[in-house]
Write a protein that holds these residues in place. Structure first.
Motif, PDB file in Angstrom:
ATOM      1  N   ALA A 159       0.836  -1.230  -0.066  1.00 29.92           N
ATOM      2  CA  ALA A 159       0.041   0.048  -0.130  1.00 29.92           C
ATOM      3  C   ALA A 159       0.946   1.100  -0.120  1.00 29.92           C
ATOM      4  O   ALA A 159       0.588   2.416  -0.925  1.00 29.92           O
ATOM      5  CB  ALA A 159      -0.888   0.103   1.057  1.00 29.92           C
ATOM      6  N   GLU A 160       1.997   1.150   0.925  1.00 31.43           N
ATOM      7  CA  GLU A 160       2.691   2.332   0.869  1.00 31.43           C
ATOM      8  C   GLU A 160       3.467   2.559  -0.423  1.00 31.43           C
ATOM      9  O   GLU A 160       3.758   3.691  -1.037  1.00 31.43           O
ATOM     10  CB  GLU A 160       3.568   2.442   2.003  1.00 31.43           C
ATOM     11  CG  GLU A 160       2.886   2.503   3.571  1.00 31.43           C
ATOM     12  CD  GLU A 160       3.866   2.127   4.624  1.00 31.43           C
ATOM     13  OE1 GLU A 160       5.086   1.481   4.426  1.00 31.43           O
ATOM     14  OE2 GLU A 160       3.445   2.189   5.672  1.00 31.43           O
ATOM     15  N   ARG A 161       4.140   1.616  -0.891  1.00 27.18           N
ATOM     16  CA  ARG A 161       4.792   1.732  -2.036  1.00 27.18           C
ATOM     17  C   ARG A 161       3.989   2.045  -3.259  1.00 27.18           C
ATOM     18  O   ARG A 161       4.425   2.749  -4.104  1.00 27.18           O
ATOM     19  CB  ARG A 161       5.498   0.231  -2.491  1.00 27.18           C
ATOM     20  CG  ARG A 161       6.340   0.122  -3.788  1.00 27.18           C
ATOM     21  CD  ARG A 161       6.768  -1.215  -4.016  1.00 27.18           C
ATOM     22  NE  ARG A 161       5.705  -2.260  -4.352  1.00 27.18           N
ATOM     23  CZ  ARG A 161       5.685  -3.210  -3.871  1.00 27.18           C
ATOM     24  NH1 ARG A 161       6.227  -3.727  -3.060  1.00 27.18           N
ATOM     25  NH2 ARG A 161       4.685  -4.127  -4.363  1.00 27.18           N
ATOM     26  N   GLU A 162       2.708   1.646  -3.457  1.00 30.17           N
ATOM     27  CA  GLU A 162       1.823   2.009  -4.702  1.00 30.17           C
ATOM     28  C   GLU A 162       0.812   3.134  -4.368  1.00 30.17           C
ATOM     29  O   GLU A 162       0.082   3.452  -5.323  1.00 30.17           O
ATOM     30  CB  GLU A 162       1.076   0.665  -4.832  1.00 30.17           C
ATOM     31  CG  GLU A 162       1.836  -0.516  -5.219  1.00 30.17           C
ATOM     32  CD  GLU A 162       2.563  -0.108  -6.364  1.00 30.17           C
ATOM     33  OE1 GLU A 162       2.257   0.524  -7.434  1.00 30.17           O
ATOM     34  OE2 GLU A 162       3.590  -0.988  -6.510  1.00 30.17           O
ATOM     35  N   ASN A 163       1.261   3.732  -3.017  1.00 29.47           N
ATOM     36  CA  ASN A 163       0.326   4.914  -2.731  1.00 29.47           C
ATOM     37  C   ASN A 163      -1.115   4.666  -2.690  1.00 29.47           C
ATOM     38  O   ASN A 163      -1.824   5.074  -3.372  1.00 29.47           O
ATOM     39  CB  ASN A 163       0.713   6.084  -3.686  1.00 29.47           C
ATOM     40  CG  ASN A 163       0.435   7.347  -2.861  1.00 29.47           C
ATOM     41  OD1 ASN A 163       0.326   7.519  -1.617  1.00 29.47           O
ATOM     42  ND2 ASN A 163       0.127   8.520  -3.952  1.00 29.47           N
ATOM     43  N   LEU A 164      -1.310   3.557  -2.077  1.00 28.80           N
ATOM     44  CA  LEU A 164      -2.694   3.173  -2.065  1.00 28.80           C
ATOM     45  C   LEU A 164      -3.324   3.215  -0.629  1.00 28.80           C
ATOM     46  O   LEU A 164      -2.658   3.367   0.486  1.00 28.80           O
ATOM     47  CB  LEU A 164      -2.958   1.773  -2.559  1.00 28.80           C
ATOM     48  CG  LEU A 164      -2.461   1.351  -3.906  1.00 28.80           C
ATOM     49  CD1 LEU A 164      -2.510  -0.109  -4.208  1.00 28.80           C
ATOM     50  CD2 LEU A 164      -3.431   2.250  -5.028  1.00 28.80           C
ATOM     51  N   THR A 165      -4.522   3.171  -0.339  1.00 30.35           N
ATOM     52  CA  THR A 165      -5.049   3.382   1.106  1.00 30.35           C
ATOM     53  C   THR A 165      -4.656   1.996   1.797  1.00 30.35           C
ATOM     54  O   THR A 165      -4.864   1.019   0.921  1.00 30.35           O
ATOM     55  CB  THR A 165      -6.806   3.593   0.876  1.00 30.35           C
ATOM     56  OG1 THR A 165      -6.862   4.768   0.287  1.00 30.35           O
ATOM     57  CG2 THR A 165      -7.361   3.594   2.235  1.00 30.35           C
ATOM     58  N   TYR A 166      -4.550   2.162   2.924  1.00 28.23           N
ATOM     59  CA  TYR A 166      -4.394   0.939   3.706  1.00 28.23           C
ATOM     60  C   TYR A 166      -5.370   1.011   4.955  1.00 28.23           C
ATOM     61  O   TYR A 166      -5.190   2.256   5.624  1.00 28.23           O
ATOM     62  CB  TYR A 166      -3.016   0.860   4.408  1.00 28.23           C
ATOM     63  CG  TYR A 166      -2.815  -0.243   5.331  1.00 28.23           C
ATOM     64  CD1 TYR A 166      -2.400  -1.612   4.712  1.00 28.23           C
ATOM     65  CD2 TYR A 166      -2.429  -0.022   6.556  1.00 28.23           C
ATOM     66  CE1 TYR A 166      -2.229  -2.757   5.511  1.00 28.23           C
ATOM     67  CE2 TYR A 166      -2.233  -1.187   7.420  1.00 28.23           C
ATOM     68  CZ  TYR A 166      -2.254  -2.266   6.888  1.00 28.23           C
ATOM     69  OH  TYR A 166      -1.926  -3.471   7.934  1.00 28.23           O
ATOM     70  N   LEU A 167      -6.176  -0.057   5.099  1.00 31.99           N
ATOM     71  CA  LEU A 167      -7.246  -0.264   6.247  1.00 31.99           C
ATOM     72  C   LEU A 167      -6.621  -1.120   7.097  1.00 31.99           C
ATOM     73  O   LEU A 167      -6.549  -2.379   6.819  1.00 31.99           O
ATOM     74  CB  LEU A 167      -8.250  -0.637   5.793  1.00 31.99           C
ATOM     75  CG  LEU A 167      -8.970   0.360   4.456  1.00 31.99           C
ATOM     76  CD1 LEU A 167     -10.306  -0.265   3.984  1.00 31.99           C
ATOM     77  CD2 LEU A 167      -9.276   1.499   5.089  1.00 31.99           C
ATOM     78  N   PRO A 168      -6.212  -0.602   8.344  1.00 28.20           N
ATOM     79  CA  PRO A 168      -5.384  -1.714   9.316  1.00 28.20           C
ATOM     80  C   PRO A 168      -6.533  -2.480  10.273  1.00 28.20           C
ATOM     81  O   PRO A 168      -6.434  -2.300  11.505  1.00 28.20           O
ATOM     82  CB  PRO A 168      -4.815  -0.505  10.234  1.00 28.20           C
ATOM     83  CG  PRO A 168      -5.811   0.668  10.248  1.00 28.20           C
ATOM     84  CD  PRO A 168      -6.324   0.772   8.720  1.00 28.20           C
ATOM     85  N   VAL A 169      -7.414  -3.235   9.709  1.00 32.35           N
ATOM     86  CA  VAL A 169      -8.090  -4.083  10.504  1.00 32.35           C
ATOM     87  C   VAL A 169      -7.637  -5.011  11.272  1.00 32.35           C
ATOM     88  O   VAL A 169      -8.119  -5.053  12.543  1.00 32.35           O
ATOM     89  CB  VAL A 169      -8.838  -4.912   9.239  1.00 32.35           C
ATOM     90  CG1 VAL A 169      -9.917  -5.998   9.957  1.00 32.35           C
ATOM     91  CG2 VAL A 169      -9.917  -4.176   8.427  1.00 32.35           C
ATOM     92  N   ARG A 170      -6.387  -5.438  11.048  1.00 30.94           N
ATOM     93  CA  ARG A 170      -5.720  -6.367  11.915  1.00 30.94           C
ATOM     94  C   ARG A 170      -5.097  -5.731  13.220  1.00 30.94           C
ATOM     95  O   ARG A 170      -5.450  -6.032  14.417  1.00 30.94           O
ATOM     96  CB  ARG A 170      -4.475  -6.958  11.176  1.00 30.94           C
ATOM     97  CG  ARG A 170      -3.609  -7.870  12.260  1.00 30.94           C
ATOM     98  CD  ARG A 170      -2.656  -8.669  11.631  1.00 30.94           C
ATOM     99  NE  ARG A 170      -2.152  -9.842  12.345  1.00 30.94           N
ATOM    100  CZ  ARG A 170      -2.764 -10.908  12.538  1.00 30.94           C
ATOM    101  NH1 ARG A 170      -4.018 -11.299  11.749  1.00 30.94           N
ATOM    102  NH2 ARG A 170      -2.377 -11.906  13.133  1.00 30.94           N
ATOM    103  N   GLU A 171      -4.725  -4.563  12.983  1.00 26.09           N
ATOM    104  CA  GLU A 171      -4.281  -3.741  13.871  1.00 26.09           C
ATOM    105  C   GLU A 171      -5.033  -3.192  15.101  1.00 26.09           C
ATOM    106  O   GLU A 171      -5.030  -3.269  16.195  1.00 26.09           O
ATOM    107  CB  GLU A 171      -3.261  -2.403  13.502  1.00 26.09           C
ATOM    108  CG  GLU A 171      -2.158  -2.829  12.588  1.00 26.09           C
ATOM    109  CD  GLU A 171      -2.521  -2.996  11.203  1.00 26.09           C
ATOM    110  OE1 GLU A 171      -1.487  -3.219  10.207  1.00 26.09           O
ATOM    111  OE2 GLU A 171      -3.631  -3.666  10.813  1.00 26.09           O
ATOM    112  N   ARG A 172      -6.421  -3.160  14.372  1.00 25.74           N
ATOM    113  CA  ARG A 172      -7.482  -2.536  15.174  1.00 25.74           C
ATOM    114  C   ARG A 172      -7.977  -3.679  15.973  1.00 25.74           C
ATOM    115  O   ARG A 172      -8.259  -3.514  17.294  1.00 25.74           O
ATOM    116  CB  ARG A 172      -8.571  -1.966  14.603  1.00 25.74           C
ATOM    117  CG  ARG A 172      -8.111  -0.722  13.703  1.00 25.74           C
ATOM    118  CD  ARG A 172      -8.216   0.338  14.568  1.00 25.74           C
ATOM    119  NE  ARG A 172      -7.546   1.784  14.204  1.00 25.74           N
ATOM    120  CZ  ARG A 172      -7.988   2.588  13.214  1.00 25.74           C
ATOM    121  NH1 ARG A 172      -9.334   2.206  12.576  1.00 25.74           N
ATOM    122  NH2 ARG A 172      -7.545   3.558  12.770  1.00 25.74           N
TER     123      ARG A 172
END
Length: 179
Positions: A159-172
């Motif tokens: 996501a960071e490399r491709e400049n895409l949105t990242y949704l942190p479901v696991r982290e939450r």
């Protein structure tokens, strides 16, 4: 097949994934999104039970054909499961989710996931959100969760490399369980 006539005049949101996305054996988050966001959006649930990154890659043409405005991608739980459970691996073989000559591994997942994202970014004009894998059981120290942490870290890197949105479901989910 997507009923594109229903989508006319609406923004098309395609949610790609496995049974977690399909939502027939657990809560259906795609239906929840549709209720929350409503009229201007047409939601296409492209979740298929027992899918792995291999099968998502194989059916990507039908997803791209929807000409999505938005795509969410949540895939990898079964890829992890196939590496920790012989019974799960055998069922994926039995239901032709992976070829008999394929042994699921992190490297194969990385290749498949990278190709899925590459195709979505080059063959659609969609805004894309990559979703980290949910927790696999409540024991955060088990082998499946340790592997899912690694897979999710990879998803975040993509996501960071491709400049895409990242949704942190696991982290939450981890934060919730730790509380």
């Amino acid at each position: 097949q997507v009923p594109l006539a229903e989508a006319a005049g609406k923004k098309v949101v395609v949610c790609v994934g496995d049974s977690i996305t399909h939502g027939n054996v657990s809560v259906n988050y795609v239906d929840m999104l549709e209720r929350w966001l409503g009229e201007p959006y047409f939601f296409y649930n492209a979740g298929v039970n027992s899918d792995l990154s291999y099968t998502v890659l194989a059916r990507l043409d039908e997803i791209i054909a929807t000409k999505p405005d938005y795509v969410t991608l949540l895939i990898g739980t079964n890829d992890v499961n196939a590496t920790v459970s012989k019974a799960a691996l055998n069922s994926y073989y039995q239901f032709k989710k992976i070829a008999k000559n394929v042994t699921p591994a992190f490297e194969g997942y990385q290749r498949n996931y990278t190709e899925i994202v590459r195709r979505l970014t080059t063959e659609t004009n969609a805004q894309i959100a990559l979703i980290s894998l949910p927790i696999m059981g409540e024991d955060l120290q088990n082998e499946a969760n340790a592997k899912a942490d690694r897979y999710s870290a990879f998803i975040k890197q993509v996501a960071e490399r491709e400049n895409l949105t990242y949704l942190p479901v696991r982290e939450r989910m981890k934060e919730f369980l730790q509380q």
